[in-house]
Design an enzyme around this catalytic site. Structure first.
Site, mmCIF file in Angstrom:
data_model
loop_
_atom_site.group_PDB
_atom_site.id
_atom_site.type_symbol
_atom_site.label_atom_id
_atom_site.label_comp_id
_atom_site.label_asym_id
_atom_site.label_seq_id
_atom_site.Cartn_x
_atom_site.Cartn_y
_atom_site.Cartn_z
ATOM 1 N N ASN A 12 -65.538 -21.749 -22.680
ATOM 2 C CA ASN A 12 -65.209 -20.280 -21.753
ATOM 3 C C ASN A 12 -64.544 -19.546 -22.853
ATOM 4 O OD1 ASN A 12 -64.978 -18.009 -20.331
ATOM 5 N ND2 ASN A 12 -63.562 -19.203 -18.692
ATOM 6 N N LYS A 14 -64.328 -16.136 -22.548
ATOM 7 C CA LYS A 14 -63.533 -15.240 -21.852
ATOM 8 C C LYS A 14 -64.068 -13.972 -22.755
ATOM 9 C CE LYS A 14 -60.145 -18.526 -20.346
ATOM 10 N NZ LYS A 14 -58.623 -18.772 -19.944
ATOM 11 N N HIS A 99 -63.708 -18.122 -11.518
ATOM 12 C CA HIS A 99 -62.677 -18.460 -12.276
ATOM 13 C C HIS A 99 -61.152 -17.652 -12.138
ATOM 14 C CE1 HIS A 99 -60.135 -18.591 -16.074
ATOM 15 N NE2 HIS A 99 -60.835 -19.438 -16.398
ATOM 16 N N GLU A 101 -59.189 -16.116 -13.292
ATOM 17 C CA GLU A 101 -58.878 -14.906 -13.938
ATOM 18 C C GLU A 101 -59.706 -14.000 -13.312
ATOM 19 O OE1 GLU A 101 -59.559 -15.855 -18.108
ATOM 20 O OE2 GLU A 101 -57.690 -16.981 -18.076
ATOM 21 N N GLU A 171 -58.908 -26.052 -12.378
ATOM 22 C CA GLU A 171 -58.196 -25.259 -13.369
ATOM 23 C C GLU A 171 -57.062 -25.044 -12.808
ATOM 24 O OE1 GLU A 171 -60.918 -23.857 -16.846
ATOM 25 O OE2 GLU A 171 -60.691 -22.304 -15.414
ATOM 26 N N GLY A 177 -53.946 -21.247 -20.623
ATOM 27 C CA GLY A 177 -53.293 -20.350 -21.737
ATOM 28 C C GLY A 177 -51.970 -20.518 -21.919
ATOM 29 N N SER A 216 -55.675 -25.753 -21.087
ATOM 30 C CA SER A 216 -54.945 -26.140 -22.313
ATOM 31 C C SER A 216 -55.438 -27.322 -22.909
ATOM 32 C CB SER A 216 -53.503 -26.105 -22.123
ATOM 33 O OG SER A 216 -52.993 -24.696 -21.906
HETATM 34 P P1 13P Z 1 -57.137 -22.363 -21.931
HETATM 35 O O1 13P Z 1 -58.024 -23.720 -22.273
HETATM 36 O O2 13P Z 1 -57.188 -21.498 -22.963
HETATM 37 O O3 13P Z 1 -56.074 -22.796 -21.156
HETATM 38 O O4 13P Z 1 -58.236 -22.060 -20.857
HETATM 39 C C1 13P Z 1 -58.704 -22.402 -19.688
HETATM 40 C C2 13P Z 1 -59.727 -22.054 -19.034
HETATM 41 O O5 13P Z 1 -59.272 -21.064 -18.328
HETATM 42 C C3 13P Z 1 -61.051 -22.126 -19.261
HETATM 43 O O6 13P Z 1 -62.165 -21.556 -18.052
#
Ligand code: 13P
Length: 254
Positions: A12, A14, A99, A101, A171, A177, A216
């Protein structure tokens, strides 16, 4: 106990990698990652980079790609939004929904996520439903209740045939992150909860359902996470942005 299955490596990106960066990434990644038929690789670039991804993967149908989000409606006066119906023409075949976010930054509710899943299914895309708890919810002992609510809201809105096509991503919000990865035991526990929650919904086949872990994930921890019971693959943010790091992850278990 779930059956062993071929892992899914999902990236992803983003809001990173526009069309030019996508082309540069792919030039390098194609050299570093040979096709493997014992795994599925899928990248979710920003929507504006989908055509660039399609062009850059020419001759490599093993490198699948998808859209990070779609609007809950098919068409209309929704400035800036993308309709699921527009996506297949790019060659993309997958789509994320829910997601954390999107839920946090854009106010996506469980009801909206359910409608987005329907749009993805109607467009013939393979939807990935993202679920996960915040640190506050985890510390309040609400892991199971949060996952149950998110899954129930989504599955209740789908027909059996639609449910049968869903992929899931667990997740934990506290691991996204942050550099703080869920332990393999944490991941196994949560994946067990997700799988258990699927039973009872017509169309779901819990032992065969694909559940990805995200939060992560890096080349250094991919091996132990993939070895955790019930973890069928990963959804990777930060560590998927560098082609070498992403190739190292996609090479896991080969
Ligand atoms: P990270 O791998 O940066 O922690 O992000 C995970 C994520 O949100 C994948 O959709």
């Amino acid at each position: 106990m779930s059956e062993p299955r071929t892992p899914v490596f999902a990236a992803n990106w983003k809001m990173c990698h526009g069309p030019a960066e996508t082309a540069a990434f792919m030039e390098r990644f194609r050299e570093r990652h040979a096709p493997r038929d014992d795994a599925t690789v899928v990248v979710f670039p920003p929507a504006i980079s989908l055509p660039a991804f399609a062009e850059a993967r020419a001759g490599r149908p093993d490198l699948r790609f998808g859209v990070q989000d779609v609007h809950a409606e098919v068409e209309g006066a929704y400035t800036g939004a993308i309709s699921a119906a527009m996506v297949p023409a790019t060659g993309a075949t997958w789509g994320l929904a829910g997601h954390s976010e999107r839920r946090r930054e854009f106010g996506d509710t469980d009801a909206m996520v359910a409608r987005k899943l329907r749009r993805l299914l109607d467009a013939g895309l393979r939807p990935v439903l993202c679920v996960g708890e915040t640190l506050e919810e985890r510390e309040a002992g609400r892991l199971e209740a949060v996952l149950e609510t998110q899954i129930r809201a989504a599955l209740s809105a789908l027909h059996a045939e639609g449910r049968a096509r869903l992929v899931y991503a667990y997740e934990p919000v506290w691991a996204i992150g942050t550099g703080r990865t869920a332990s393999p035991a944490d991941a196994a526990e949560a994946h067990g909860i997700v799988r258990a929650r699927l039973s009872g919904f017509e169309g779901c086949d819990p032992p065969r359902s694909v559940i990805l872990y995200g939060g992560s994930v890096k080349p250094a921890n991919i091996g132990q996470l993939l070895a955790a019971p019930g973890v069928d693959g990963v959804l990777v943010g930060g560590a998927s942005l560098d082609p070498d790091s992403w190739a190292a992850i996609c090479g896991a278990g080969a």
